[in-house]
Design a protein around this motif. Structure first.
Motif, PDB file in Angstrom:
ATOM      1  N   MET A 192       0.852  -1.469  -0.124  1.00 46.47           N
ATOM      2  CA  MET A 192       0.088  -0.057  -0.110  1.00 46.47           C
ATOM      3  C   MET A 192       0.927   1.401  -0.127  1.00 46.47           C
ATOM      4  SD  MET A 192      -3.029   0.886  -0.392  1.00 46.47           S
ATOM      5  CE  MET A 192      -3.987   2.438  -0.519  1.00 46.47           C
ATOM      6  N   GLU A 193       1.897   1.240   0.733  1.00 51.90           N
ATOM      7  CA  GLU A 193       2.833   2.529   0.667  1.00 51.90           C
ATOM      8  C   GLU A 193       3.421   2.548  -0.856  1.00 51.90           C
ATOM      9  OE1 GLU A 193       5.574   1.058   3.635  1.00 51.90           O
ATOM     10  OE2 GLU A 193       4.675   1.822   5.280  1.00 51.90           O
ATOM     11  N   SER A 194       3.857   1.697  -1.323  1.00 54.25           N
ATOM     12  CA  SER A 194       4.200   1.587  -2.882  1.00 54.25           C
ATOM     13  C   SER A 194       3.015   2.172  -3.581  1.00 54.25           C
ATOM     14  CB  SER A 194       5.011   0.623  -3.435  1.00 54.25           C
ATOM     15  OG  SER A 194       3.789  -0.358  -3.980  1.00 54.25           O
ATOM     16  N   PHE A 195       1.882   1.898  -3.514  1.00 50.68           N
ATOM     17  CA  PHE A 195       0.786   2.275  -4.229  1.00 50.68           C
ATOM     18  C   PHE A 195       0.570   3.707  -4.119  1.00 50.68           C
ATOM     19  CE2 PHE A 195      -1.835  -2.008  -4.241  1.00 50.68           C
ATOM     20  CZ  PHE A 195      -1.134  -2.413  -5.088  1.00 50.68           C
ATOM     21  N   LEU A 196       0.515   4.138  -2.739  1.00 54.05           N
ATOM     22  CA  LEU A 196       0.320   5.411  -2.218  1.00 54.05           C
ATOM     23  C   LEU A 196       1.205   6.522  -3.097  1.00 54.05           C
ATOM     24  CD1 LEU A 196      -0.491   4.703   1.500  1.00 54.05           C
ATOM     25  CD2 LEU A 196      -2.062   5.856  -0.209  1.00 54.05           C
ATOM     26  N   GLN A 197       2.740   6.134  -3.083  1.00 54.03           N
ATOM     27  CA  GLN A 197       3.535   6.940  -3.540  1.00 54.03           C
ATOM     28  C   GLN A 197       3.631   7.014  -5.141  1.00 54.03           C
ATOM     29  OE1 GLN A 197       7.462   5.144  -3.032  1.00 54.03           O
ATOM     30  NE2 GLN A 197       7.533   6.118  -0.788  1.00 54.03           N
ATOM     31  N   ALA A 198       2.799   5.918  -5.657  1.00 56.09           N
ATOM     32  CA  ALA A 198       2.853   6.040  -7.267  1.00 56.09           C
ATOM     33  C   ALA A 198       1.499   6.764  -7.487  1.00 56.09           C
ATOM     34  CB  ALA A 198       2.563   4.530  -7.721  1.00 56.09           C
ATOM     35  N   GLU A 199       0.723   6.960  -6.741  1.00 52.03           N
ATOM     36  CA  GLU A 199      -0.650   7.576  -6.913  1.00 52.03           C
ATOM     37  C   GLU A 199      -0.846   8.923  -6.337  1.00 52.03           C
ATOM     38  OE1 GLU A 199      -3.121   6.733  -9.142  1.00 52.03           O
ATOM     39  OE2 GLU A 199      -2.018   4.933  -9.939  1.00 52.03           O
ATOM     40  N   ASN A 200       0.126   9.763  -6.666  1.00 49.80           N
ATOM     41  CA  ASN A 200       0.209  11.107  -6.065  1.00 49.80           C
ATOM     42  C   ASN A 200      -0.166  11.291  -4.501  1.00 49.80           C
ATOM     43  OD1 ASN A 200      -0.234  13.866  -6.266  1.00 49.80           O
ATOM     44  ND2 ASN A 200      -1.902  13.998  -7.213  1.00 49.80           N
ATOM     45  N   GLY A 201       0.778  10.340  -3.934  1.00 48.79           N
ATOM     46  CA  GLY A 201       0.495  10.400  -2.235  1.00 48.79           C
ATOM     47  C   GLY A 201      -0.786  10.010  -1.844  1.00 48.79           C
ATOM     48  N   GLY A 202      -1.529   9.197  -2.925  1.00 46.76           N
ATOM     49  CA  GLY A 202      -2.844   8.723  -2.666  1.00 46.76           C
ATOM     50  C   GLY A 202      -3.949   9.351  -3.290  1.00 46.76           C
ATOM     51  N   ALA A 203      -3.650  10.758  -3.386  1.00 46.57           N
ATOM     52  CA  ALA A 203      -4.740  11.534  -3.558  1.00 46.57           C
ATOM     53  C   ALA A 203      -5.445  10.954  -4.922  1.00 46.57           C
ATOM     54  CB  ALA A 203      -4.285  12.835  -4.125  1.00 46.57           C
ATOM     55  N   ASP A 204      -4.836  10.101  -5.842  1.00 49.37           N
ATOM     56  CA  ASP A 204      -5.553   9.648  -7.281  1.00 49.37           C
ATOM     57  C   ASP A 204      -6.285   8.336  -6.714  1.00 49.37           C
ATOM     58  OD1 ASP A 204      -4.646  11.909  -8.241  1.00 49.37           O
ATOM     59  OD2 ASP A 204      -3.033  10.972  -9.333  1.00 49.37           O
ATOM     60  N   ILE A 205      -6.102   7.909  -5.452  1.00 46.98           N
ATOM     61  CA  ILE A 205      -6.907   6.368  -5.223  1.00 46.98           C
ATOM     62  C   ILE A 205      -8.114   6.955  -4.412  1.00 46.98           C
ATOM     63  CG2 ILE A 205      -6.642   4.365  -3.949  1.00 46.98           C
ATOM     64  CD1 ILE A 205      -3.550   4.737  -3.807  1.00 46.98           C
ATOM     65  N   CYS A 206      -9.327   6.158  -4.774  1.00 48.69           N
ATOM     66  CA  CYS A 206     -10.420   6.317  -4.655  1.00 48.69           C
ATOM     67  C   CYS A 206     -10.915   5.172  -3.649  1.00 48.69           C
ATOM     68  CB  CYS A 206     -11.432   6.419  -5.667  1.00 48.69           C
ATOM     69  SG  CYS A 206     -13.069   5.740  -5.346  1.00 48.69           S
ATOM     70  N   ALA A 207     -10.257   4.098  -3.967  1.00 49.48           N
ATOM     71  CA  ALA A 207     -10.640   2.966  -3.064  1.00 49.48           C
ATOM     72  C   ALA A 207      -9.681   1.691  -3.122  1.00 49.48           C
ATOM     73  CB  ALA A 207     -12.029   2.432  -3.596  1.00 49.48           C
ATOM     74  N   LEU A 208      -9.582   1.047  -2.038  1.00 52.47           N
ATOM     75  CA  LEU A 208      -8.650  -0.183  -1.896  1.00 52.47           C
ATOM     76  C   LEU A 208      -9.536  -1.482  -1.730  1.00 52.47           C
ATOM     77  CD1 LEU A 208      -6.266  -1.770  -1.066  1.00 52.47           C
ATOM     78  CD2 LEU A 208      -6.736  -1.209   1.339  1.00 52.47           C
ATOM     79  N   TYR A 209      -9.151  -2.421  -2.549  1.00 54.47           N
ATOM     80  CA  TYR A 209     -10.031  -3.665  -2.450  1.00 54.47           C
ATOM     81  C   TYR A 209      -8.740  -4.840  -2.073  1.00 54.47           C
ATOM     82  CZ  TYR A 209     -11.584  -8.363  -3.909  1.00 54.47           C
ATOM     83  OH  TYR A 209     -12.001  -9.695  -4.043  1.00 54.47           O
ATOM     84  N   ALA A 210      -8.991  -5.249  -0.908  1.00 54.29           N
ATOM     85  CA  ALA A 210      -7.932  -6.263  -0.425  1.00 54.29           C
ATOM     86  C   ALA A 210      -8.600  -7.705  -0.148  1.00 54.29           C
ATOM     87  CB  ALA A 210      -7.390  -5.628   1.088  1.00 54.29           C
ATOM     88  N   HIS A 211      -7.983  -8.661  -0.600  1.00 50.99           N
ATOM     89  CA  HIS A 211      -8.211  -9.904  -0.605  1.00 50.99           C
ATOM     90  C   HIS A 211      -8.404 -10.638   0.619  1.00 50.99           C
ATOM     91  CE1 HIS A 211      -7.257 -10.961  -5.047  1.00 50.99           C
ATOM     92  NE2 HIS A 211      -7.925  -9.854  -4.916  1.00 50.99           N
ATOM     93  N   ASN A 212      -8.030  -9.997   1.554  1.00 48.62           N
ATOM     94  CA  ASN A 212      -8.372 -10.382   3.065  1.00 48.62           C
ATOM     95  C   ASN A 212      -8.205  -9.198   3.927  1.00 48.62           C
ATOM     96  OD1 ASN A 212      -5.610 -10.498   3.978  1.00 48.62           O
ATOM     97  ND2 ASN A 212      -5.444 -12.120   4.716  1.00 48.62           N
ATOM     98  N   ASP A 213      -8.717  -9.314   5.210  1.00 53.09           N
ATOM     99  CA  ASP A 213      -8.800  -7.927   6.132  1.00 53.09           C
ATOM    100  C   ASP A 213      -7.472  -7.722   6.664  1.00 53.09           C
ATOM    101  OD1 ASP A 213     -11.461  -7.929   6.007  1.00 53.09           O
ATOM    102  OD2 ASP A 213     -11.946  -9.239   7.801  1.00 53.09           O
ATOM    103  N   ASP A 214      -6.550  -8.875   6.857  1.00 56.23           N
ATOM    104  CA  ASP A 214      -5.394  -8.460   7.315  1.00 56.23           C
ATOM    105  C   ASP A 214      -4.576  -7.448   6.468  1.00 56.23           C
ATOM    106  OD1 ASP A 214      -5.901 -11.017   8.817  1.00 56.23           O
ATOM    107  OD2 ASP A 214      -4.079 -10.495   9.760  1.00 56.23           O
ATOM    108  N   MET A 215      -4.658  -7.844   5.158  1.00 55.27           N
ATOM    109  CA  MET A 215      -3.910  -6.907   4.298  1.00 55.27           C
ATOM    110  C   MET A 215      -4.547  -5.387   4.246  1.00 55.27           C
ATOM    111  SD  MET A 215      -2.798  -9.082   0.923  1.00 55.27           S
ATOM    112  CE  MET A 215      -4.413  -9.542   0.595  1.00 55.27           C
ATOM    113  N   ALA A 216      -5.935  -5.439   4.432  1.00 56.57           N
ATOM    114  CA  ALA A 216      -6.479  -4.219   4.520  1.00 56.57           C
ATOM    115  C   ALA A 216      -6.223  -3.430   5.679  1.00 56.57           C
ATOM    116  CB  ALA A 216      -7.932  -4.349   4.660  1.00 56.57           C
TER     117      ALA A 216
END
Ligand code: GYE
Length: 311
Positions: A192-216
């Motif tokens: 998720m840290e790498s996703f946030l970095q790659a997506e404008n600090g997270g500003a370009d992300i609307c939602a996270l879908y995680a295949h289990n709760d622990d990853m969420a």
């Protein structure tokens, strides 16, 4: 004429006394709960359960199954870490007339090589998560990041497909990044840290879908550390319904989860008991229930109800 091997399992031997359980590991809270429940169920039924923790490695599971076969156990429970590569060892179990019951994940092998499988409809779970998101964003554009489960595992494959089916009709929703977090909290946070970095600090992300709760739960931590509000700035939907996600739901930091019961062993032992009593063949797939929980479903109460269940 070519001969075809037909494997039949010895039945009518009475109650199964000794059962080997090859567990994947302890990658998630759900997995730990499944282990606890399986041990409790075995104890309640007077079963001698031989437990083997594979530390997430298929070769350890194959070695455990061979050891159970050598010990002459009455039956084997197998939670298979990945879907492929089981044919040889399942054939060895069948030749030794030891029934194998799959728990919570599927294999690609011939269904004749196992007695039954107990699990949820993993595609359905993903679809429910996707359909929830379609309703939640109500037509607004939504760029989704996805944390996948263990690569090659049936829940990672099926929950991805199911979610894609769930959002298929919604052109406003797009999965922009998708990577494995191996079903663990630590990897979920890191990815998720790498996703946030790659997506404008997270500003370009609307939602996270995680295949289990622990990853969420790991990802929620990463979102907070990035200075954003999980559950608001980034919607969070995942699967399992472990106590920690109910705490996150109650705190407004997660939005939805799809429940997976940790009691796979109960139906598995029931099927084995009937089989050993009089040869009753169970259904090839024994399906457990899945249901959606959101912030509106008394998450604080659900947390209280589950927190002592061995998660
Ligand atoms: O959802 C996840 C676990 O195999 C369906 O494995 C199961 C999954 C479960 O580690 O938390």
């Amino acid at each position: 004429m070519a001969s075809v091997a037909v494997f039949t399992f010895a039945a009518g031997a009475g109650h199964a006394q000794t059962i080997g359980f090859s567990q994947i590991g302890s990658e998630s809270g759900w997995r730990a709960a499944e282990t606890t429940v399986t041990m409790q169920e075995a104890e309640n039924r007077g079963i001698d359960l031989r437990f083997s923790d594979a530390q997430q490695r298929q070769e350890n599971q194959i070695a455990a199954l061979r050891s159970f076969i050598a010990q002459g156990v009455d039956a084997i429970l197998l939670a298979p870490v990945v879907a492929t590569g089981w044919d040889s060892v399942l054939e060895e179990a069948a030749e030794a007339e030891i029934p194998v019951v799959l728990l919570d994940r599927m294999v690609d092998s011939d269904p004749d090589l196992y007695l039954t499988a107990v699990g949820s409809d993993l595609v359905h779970e993903g679809r429910v998560a996707g359909e929830w998101l379609v309703e939640a964003v109500d037509g607004a554009d939504c760029r989704v990041v996805e944390l996948q489960g263990t690569t090659g595992s049936s829940p990672a494959i099926d929950r991805k497909n199911g979610f894609e089916q769930g959002i298929a009709g919604a052109d406003n929703i797009e999965i922009v990044r998708s990577q494995t977090g191996d079903f663990t909290r630590t990897r979920g946070k890191e990815v998720m840290e790498s996703f946030l970095q790659a997506e404008n600090g997270g500003a370009d992300i609307c939602a996270l879908y995680a295949h289990n709760d622990d990853m969420a739960v790991g990802a929620i931590q990463a979102i907070k550390e990035a200075g954003l509000n999980p559950g608001q700035d980034i919607l969070v939907v995942s699967i399992d319904a472990v106590p920690d996600i109910f705490q996150a739901l109650a705190a407004g930091e997660a939005n939805a989860t799809v429940e997976l019961t940790p009691n796979m062993a109960g139906p598995a032992f029931d099927a084995l008991e009937a089989y050993f009593a009089d040869g009753t063949m169970p259904e090839k797939f024994i399906q457990t229930e899945s249901r959606l929980y959101t912030q509106a479903d008394d998450p604080a109460g659900e947390y209280e109800a589950r927190k002592d269940l061995g998660y």
